[in-house]
Design a protein around this motif. Structure first.
Motif, PDB file in Angstrom:
ATOM      1  N   ASN A 161       0.833  -1.194   0.000  1.00 28.94           N
ATOM      2  CA  ASN A 161       0.000   0.000   0.000  1.00 28.94           C
ATOM      3  C   ASN A 161       0.880   1.261   0.000  1.00 28.94           C
ATOM      4  O   ASN A 161       2.094   1.184   0.121  1.00 28.94           O
ATOM      5  CB  ASN A 161      -0.990  -0.008   1.175  1.00 28.94           C
ATOM      6  CG  ASN A 161      -0.327   0.107   2.523  1.00 28.94           C
ATOM      7  OD1 ASN A 161       0.722   0.707   2.675  1.00 28.94           O
ATOM      8  ND2 ASN A 161      -0.953  -0.482   3.523  1.00 28.94           N
ATOM      9  N   SER A 162       0.252   2.411  -0.123  1.00 29.38           N
ATOM     10  CA  SER A 162       1.031   3.649  -0.246  1.00 29.38           C
ATOM     11  C   SER A 162       1.807   3.975   1.025  1.00 29.38           C
ATOM     12  O   SER A 162       2.903   4.522   0.957  1.00 29.38           O
ATOM     13  CB  SER A 162       0.123   4.812  -0.627  1.00 29.38           C
ATOM     14  OG  SER A 162      -0.799   5.093   0.402  1.00 29.38           O
ATOM     15  N   ASP A 163       1.272   3.630   2.207  1.00 31.44           N
ATOM     16  CA  ASP A 163       2.000   3.891   3.442  1.00 31.44           C
ATOM     17  C   ASP A 163       3.253   3.022   3.545  1.00 31.44           C
ATOM     18  O   ASP A 163       4.284   3.457   4.054  1.00 31.44           O
ATOM     19  CB  ASP A 163       1.113   3.678   4.668  1.00 31.44           C
ATOM     20  CG  ASP A 163       0.112   4.806   4.850  1.00 31.44           C
ATOM     21  OD1 ASP A 163       0.470   5.959   4.548  1.00 31.44           O
ATOM     22  OD2 ASP A 163      -1.010   4.543   5.288  1.00 31.44           O
ATOM     23  N   THR A 164       3.172   1.797   3.038  1.00 33.68           N
ATOM     24  CA  THR A 164       4.346   0.925   3.024  1.00 33.68           C
ATOM     25  C   THR A 164       5.412   1.485   2.096  1.00 33.68           C
ATOM     26  O   THR A 164       6.587   1.527   2.440  1.00 33.68           O
ATOM     27  CB  THR A 164       3.950  -0.500   2.585  1.00 33.68           C
ATOM     28  OG1 THR A 164       2.953  -0.996   3.482  1.00 33.68           O
ATOM     29  CG2 THR A 164       5.140  -1.434   2.597  1.00 33.68           C
ATOM     30  N   ALA A 165       5.009   1.939   0.922  1.00 28.93           N
ATOM     31  CA  ALA A 165       5.951   2.535  -0.028  1.00 28.93           C
ATOM     32  C   ALA A 165       6.576   3.801   0.551  1.00 28.93           C
ATOM     33  O   ALA A 165       7.785   4.035   0.413  1.00 28.93           O
ATOM     34  CB  ALA A 165       5.254   2.848  -1.344  1.00 28.93           C
ATOM     35  N   LYS A 166       5.771   4.616   1.213  1.00 26.26           N
ATOM     36  CA  LYS A 166       6.294   5.828   1.848  1.00 26.26           C
ATOM     37  C   LYS A 166       7.297   5.465   2.935  1.00 26.26           C
ATOM     38  O   LYS A 166       8.284   6.164   3.135  1.00 26.26           O
ATOM     39  CB  LYS A 166       5.154   6.655   2.438  1.00 26.26           C
ATOM     40  CG  LYS A 166       4.305   7.340   1.396  1.00 26.26           C
ATOM     41  CD  LYS A 166       3.152   8.082   2.051  1.00 26.26           C
ATOM     42  CE  LYS A 166       2.192   8.634   1.018  1.00 26.26           C
ATOM     43  NZ  LYS A 166       1.008   9.249   1.651  1.00 26.26           N
ATOM     44  N   ILE A 201       8.973   1.247  10.647  1.00 26.44           N
ATOM     45  CA  ILE A 201       7.691   0.857  11.240  1.00 26.44           C
ATOM     46  C   ILE A 201       6.580   0.993  10.206  1.00 26.44           C
ATOM     47  O   ILE A 201       5.720   0.113  10.086  1.00 26.44           O
ATOM     48  CB  ILE A 201       7.383   1.711  12.491  1.00 26.44           C
ATOM     49  CG1 ILE A 201       8.418   1.418  13.586  1.00 26.44           C
ATOM     50  CG2 ILE A 201       5.966   1.434  12.994  1.00 26.44           C
ATOM     51  CD1 ILE A 201       8.366   2.380  14.758  1.00 26.44           C
ATOM     52  N   GLN A 202       6.610   2.074   9.448  1.00 30.41           N
ATOM     53  CA  GLN A 202       5.578   2.315   8.439  1.00 30.41           C
ATOM     54  C   GLN A 202       5.609   1.231   7.368  1.00 30.41           C
ATOM     55  O   GLN A 202       4.567   0.742   6.937  1.00 30.41           O
ATOM     56  CB  GLN A 202       5.793   3.690   7.811  1.00 30.41           C
ATOM     57  CG  GLN A 202       4.627   4.170   6.990  1.00 30.41           C
ATOM     58  CD  GLN A 202       4.799   5.616   6.559  1.00 30.41           C
ATOM     59  OE1 GLN A 202       5.895   6.168   6.569  1.00 30.41           O
ATOM     60  NE2 GLN A 202       3.704   6.228   6.179  1.00 30.41           N
ATOM     61  N   GLU A 203       6.799   0.834   6.937  1.00 37.64           N
ATOM     62  CA  GLU A 203       6.908  -0.222   5.929  1.00 37.64           C
ATOM     63  C   GLU A 203       6.365  -1.548   6.457  1.00 37.64           C
ATOM     64  O   GLU A 203       5.629  -2.247   5.781  1.00 37.64           O
ATOM     65  CB  GLU A 203       8.371  -0.396   5.515  1.00 37.64           C
ATOM     66  CG  GLU A 203       8.556  -1.517   4.511  1.00 37.64           C
ATOM     67  CD  GLU A 203      10.005  -1.816   4.212  1.00 37.64           C
ATOM     68  OE1 GLU A 203      10.230  -2.603   3.281  1.00 37.64           O
ATOM     69  OE2 GLU A 203      10.899  -1.297   4.897  1.00 37.64           O
ATOM     70  N   LYS A 204       6.706  -1.870   7.687  1.00 33.15           N
ATOM     71  CA  LYS A 204       6.304  -3.166   8.245  1.00 33.15           C
ATOM     72  C   LYS A 204       4.811  -3.254   8.527  1.00 33.15           C
ATOM     73  O   LYS A 204       4.184  -4.267   8.249  1.00 33.15           O
ATOM     74  CB  LYS A 204       7.082  -3.425   9.534  1.00 33.15           C
ATOM     75  CG  LYS A 204       6.737  -4.734  10.189  1.00 33.15           C
ATOM     76  CD  LYS A 204       7.946  -5.445  10.656  1.00 33.15           C
ATOM     77  CE  LYS A 204       7.564  -6.733  11.319  1.00 33.15           C
ATOM     78  NZ  LYS A 204       8.122  -7.869  10.680  1.00 33.15           N
ATOM     79  N   TYR A 205       4.230  -2.172   9.085  1.00 36.80           N
ATOM     80  CA  TYR A 205       2.845  -2.242   9.530  1.00 36.80           C
ATOM     81  C   TYR A 205       1.863  -1.464   8.663  1.00 36.80           C
ATOM     82  O   TYR A 205       0.654  -1.580   8.851  1.00 36.80           O
ATOM     83  CB  TYR A 205       2.745  -1.764  10.982  1.00 36.80           C
ATOM     84  CG  TYR A 205       3.497  -2.680  11.920  1.00 36.80           C
ATOM     85  CD1 TYR A 205       2.986  -3.918  12.267  1.00 36.80           C
ATOM     86  CD2 TYR A 205       4.735  -2.313  12.423  1.00 36.80           C
ATOM     87  CE1 TYR A 205       3.684  -4.765  13.104  1.00 36.80           C
ATOM     88  CE2 TYR A 205       5.448  -3.150  13.266  1.00 36.80           C
ATOM     89  CZ  TYR A 205       4.913  -4.384  13.602  1.00 36.80           C
ATOM     90  OH  TYR A 205       5.609  -5.215  14.430  1.00 36.80           O
TER      91      TYR A 205
END
Length: 61
Positions: A2-7, A43-47
């Motif tokens: 998702n976009s949060d993971t990419a960010k 953390i953003q990539e993982k969750y």
């Protein structure tokens, strides 16, 4: 992904750059900011959470 993971991936890269750049120039503020950005990015990539949610959680620690 998702976009949060990419960010999160991008924030890790920026964090690593700031961490290294800050140590090269002896800019402790940039170095510390890079470390924090790297942590938030990982953390953003993982969750897949938003940056705001992660920052709020990390600051509460």
């Amino acid at each position: 992904m998702n976009s949060d993971t990419a960010k999160g991936n991008w924030k890790q890269i920026k964090g690593e750059f700031k961490e290294k750049f800050g140590s090269i120039t002896n800019d402790k503020t940039t170095e510390a900011e890079g470390t924090f950005n790297k942590l938030v990015g990982e953390i953003q990539e993982k969750y897949g959470e938003t940056r705001e949610a992660i920052e709020k959680e990390v600051k509460s620690w």
